[in-house]
Design an enzyme around this catalytic site. Structure first.
Site, short mmCIF file in Angstrom:
data_model
loop_
_atom_site.label_atom_id
_atom_site.label_comp_id
_atom_site.label_asym_id
_atom_site.label_seq_id
_atom_site.Cartn_x
_atom_site.Cartn_y
_atom_site.Cartn_z
N GLU A 182 2.57 12.15 -4.30
CA GLU A 182 2.04 12.57 -3.10
C GLU A 182 3.02 13.43 -2.19
OE1 GLU A 182 2.25 8.93 -0.62
OE2 GLU A 182 0.70 9.44 0.52
N CYS A 186 -2.22 7.87 4.80
CA CYS A 186 -2.31 7.34 3.41
C CYS A 186 -3.57 7.93 2.83
CB CYS A 186 -2.56 5.65 3.30
SG CYS A 186 -1.68 4.95 4.70
N GLU A 194 1.00 -1.08 0.07
CA GLU A 194 -0.09 0.16 -0.04
C GLU A 194 0.87 1.18 -0.06
OE1 GLU A 194 -1.19 2.98 1.72
OE2 GLU A 194 -2.15 1.97 3.30
#
Lengths: 500, 500
Positions: free
Chosen positions: A367, A282, A244
């Site tokens: 990100e 996240c 992930e």
């Protein structure tokens, strides 16, 4: 190689020999552990939860000191971790994850009789779990990956995160106590830790390339995840990696909700989600699509003011704070990007929250881990859809809409479905419920394998594979697939689900 | 680029431009195709079956001419192919593969309310399917991979096998007629074919590396499968590859069944399975473990005699016959290997069946595609287990046992489970039932992904991924997860299975 007489737990100096010791012990434990009944395995998972609770004070103290996260947050994370273990225990007891299917023999079928064929899912084998920096408990040593692998019947070897060695060690000690009390082989669970930096990377590579490891769970950076994916793919026997990795979690504000709602409250809630826990989630909402026009302008001003009032929290590690500073500097340098609002820094390694506006998506979709967000304006849904279609895979997408936006929302849904693992309306993506229906996953690069989730009970199925038994005599058949159904499982008989 | 006005089907000269045309059309078709209801999709799968039946004579004629397989076998394969499509239609109508889960909102939960969270599985996207040489219908153009991907809601682009271009083309035309009659976008299904050799390999690589393709199904050689796995892993966005590659399908004869049974009949049945269809099955029993001692000796003599009477069948292609000759020559050169029996060749490209005995597994565990087998002797199960543990992953393992062997069989089962996808007793692995409980899969290198099967209804789930819907208004929710359950699906409510 460090010495830990009663278990394989290796302190802060684990090396190659520890990897071999842990994975060899895991292989030795595998037969006995995967043979546990649903009741035994459920008891064990509950015992892990109880042992963590028994040492909760020390674990919380260590995790707070090591992570800079507030005590209430860490305390809540302990509850999340133990709740997750108990929920998985209940799923294991029910046994639906075994996926039992029985196609009874048809001896009189023409032109060929049909054999008796039965299917169940079995555990893949020893699993390597890489703890995350941002959840020292719930996504770490005894967190979701470990809990789901243990629930599936897989021994686990954890590589603890060097950012919280003591919290990891204490959680590992709790798991090991539960292993011992259950009379399971010690190799059912092992914990390895390296001092950090290159030694930690090397330890991880050794673990993933060890031929005894059969699957990997990872939560962390895109670079770290992709390195493990590459190592696993290059093995003589490739193995699944559930990494992930990265997500900017787009939020779409539709016009109706802006026209009709409390714009200031919405902007304030957005900034609350953006800056929560120094933005170290996240699921942090890093990209927001906002209608052009007065109401959108009002939202942006309100959001800018809210960010300006926000104070940076101390980040998990100095390295993470430095990466945030670098990432936000890059964003500010993108052509056409302007600052909407900037908070104040909260001291050392507590950089200021930042909200930017960008005319396009170019250069603003990587990100940046931390409390920074980018707003992109749009005219209408026809203008918005190409933006959404151009995005990489994401963990979540959020839509703010009211009844007046229903047609727009319906047009967005099929586009968002192909991009994300979870779509939510009129909320914020931070906060991932541990449930049966949750998906914490999504298309690449949100994860390395979109076919699963790392949160929720579906996560157990990641660590299994199906086996068929054809005309196997009843005395030899595994209990899960016997006619008398001793475990009271739901089964698919000739394709039709039957409850026990 | 070849011209095919009414569809994307490209004849025997497909090139890069055809790949782009087919995958672009698949992307365009995806939205409409995945939005079909269970009823519509079931109707379509049944229409594909009907269109194949409507052209059965021509398809059988082409496949027999191109494959050298007997008409009865090909005719049976048509039935298998249409039966598979109809079975998948029934599964789609039932909708269990959607895996619906609903965790209802708990607005009063303390300390935090729970959102309403719903889950269903959606199609991954366009799937590339590589037809197999040895099943021109059931594992090819409209075979298991295509049927399961279509059932999951994925458009399919088939790369036809150059060994049977006409049969592939006719099957593709049948699928395309069903697409047109159902009013689906033509890009729902495409068929591409290259002349063979390097052009075929290049076409396959172009297809797997096309960014619009989201998963791959393949049946064929280990070399071919691993090349696709590597290409898929090296993409900017890696994708799942379900490659069913190689297996020698170990058979264990236990002492009791030898002592008590008809040794000659057992040996004859073994040789029947070994030489069936010129041994050109993924499940061909290439390795047999036989007890030392008189009864084992008798079995071996009988098997040798049976092989000596067998005549080689014409193989699928000259290249496959050459590879068989080379593979068996290598086996014969292994130190200590002796010939137990050798049949006669049946003419051009119809090499002789061969049975060998080897003192060890060294050098005899690589698959030789065709009618060759190796026998290895053992003293007792303690002697046998290390042999089994040393094997690579396999599609199947077969045990011949009677009541006297029950203890031995129970010791074998957990070892075999970790090596194979299907365990069968007192039968032969050739012949793979299309059912709900079947697993045609297994650990690497039997397949590239052990978490699935390429035969049976579980295969549909390979081409899906879960999506969660959190607090999505009921008017926007997909039908599958609505409260009123318009499709009458089995659902997991708060973790508990509920039938419609």
């Amino acid at each position: 190689m460090s010495e830990h007489p009663r278990s394989i737990i290796a302190g802060t100096e684990a090396d190659e020999a520890d990897v071999v010791a842990a994975t060899s012990a895991a292989v030795e434990a595998f037969g006995a552990y995967r043979a546990t009944t649903p009741g035994q395995r459920g008891d064990f998972l509950e015992a892990v939860a109880a042992e963590i609770e028994a040492d909760k004070d020390a674990i919380v103290e260590a995790a707070v000191a090591e992570s800079n996260l507030p005590e209430a947050r860490i305390s809540g994370e302990v509850g999340r971790t133990t709740g997750q273990l108990r929920m998985f225990a209940s799923v294991v007891r029910r046994g639906d994850h075994l996926g039992v299917r029985i196609d009874p023999a048809l001896p009189d079928r023409a032109p060929m009789p049909r054999a008796d064929i039965r299917q169940r899912h079995i555990a893949l084998g020893p699993v390597a779990v890489f703890g995350a920096s941002n959840f020292p408990l719930a996504f770490s040593t005894a967190g979701g990956d470990t809990a789901s692998a243990l629930a599936a019947g897989c021994p686990v070897v954890v590589k603890g995160h060097p950012a919280h060695p003591r919290a990891g060690y204490l959680a590992a000690a709790a798991v090991t106590r539960a292993v011992e009390k259950a009379g399971l082989p010690l190799g059912t669970f092992s914990f390895l830790l390296a001092p950090g930096g290159q030694s930690s990377i090397d330890l991880g590579q050794s673990l993933v390339t060890d031929p005894r490891i059969k699957a990997v769970g990872f939560t962390g950076s895109r670079g770290g995840g992709l390195a493990l994916v590459a190592a696993a793919a290059a093995r003589p026997e490739p193995i699944p990696v559930y990494a992930e990795m990265s997500s900017i979690n787009p939020v779409v504000v539709l016009p109706g909700v802006l026209a009709d709602g409390d714009v200031t409250a919405l902007a304030s809630a957005y900034v609350g989600s953006l800056t929560l826990g120094a933005g170290q989630f996240c699921t942090n909402p890093g990209l927001l699509f906002l209608p052009r026009g007065d109401a959108g302008d009002d939202f942006l001003v309100a959001a800018g003011n809210a960010v300006a009032e926000a104070v940076g929290g101390t980040m998990l590690t100095p390295g993470i704070a430095t990466a945030y500073e670098k990432g936000t500097a890059n964003l500010r340098d993108v052509s056409g990007v302007r600052i909407v609002g900037q908070g104040s820094d909260g001291g050392e390694h507590a950089p200021a929250p930042l909200l930017l506006e960008s005319p396009t998506l170019t250069g603003v979709t990587d990100e940046v881990f931390g409390a920074s967000g980018v707003v992109v304006r749009y005219d209408d849904v026809a203008d918005l859809l190409p933006h959404l279609e151009s995005l990489e895979g994401q963990l979540t997408a959020t839509v703010h809409a009211n009844d007046a936006d229903a047609d727009d929302a319906a047009r967005l849904l099929p586009v968002l479905e192909l991009k994300v693992g979870r779509i939510l309306f009129n909320g914020w993506p931070t906060g991932v419920e541990v449930g049966h229906a949750m998906v914490h996953g999504g298309p690449f690069p949100a994860t390395s394998d979109s076919r699963s989730t790392s949160v929720g009970s579906l996560a157990i199925e990641r660590f299994q594979r199906p086996v068929a038994y054809q005309d196997v005599p009843s005395g030899v058949l595994p209990e899960a697939v016997r006619d008398d159904n001793p475990w009271g499982l739901a089964r698919r008989i000739d394709g039709e689900l039957q409850l026990p």
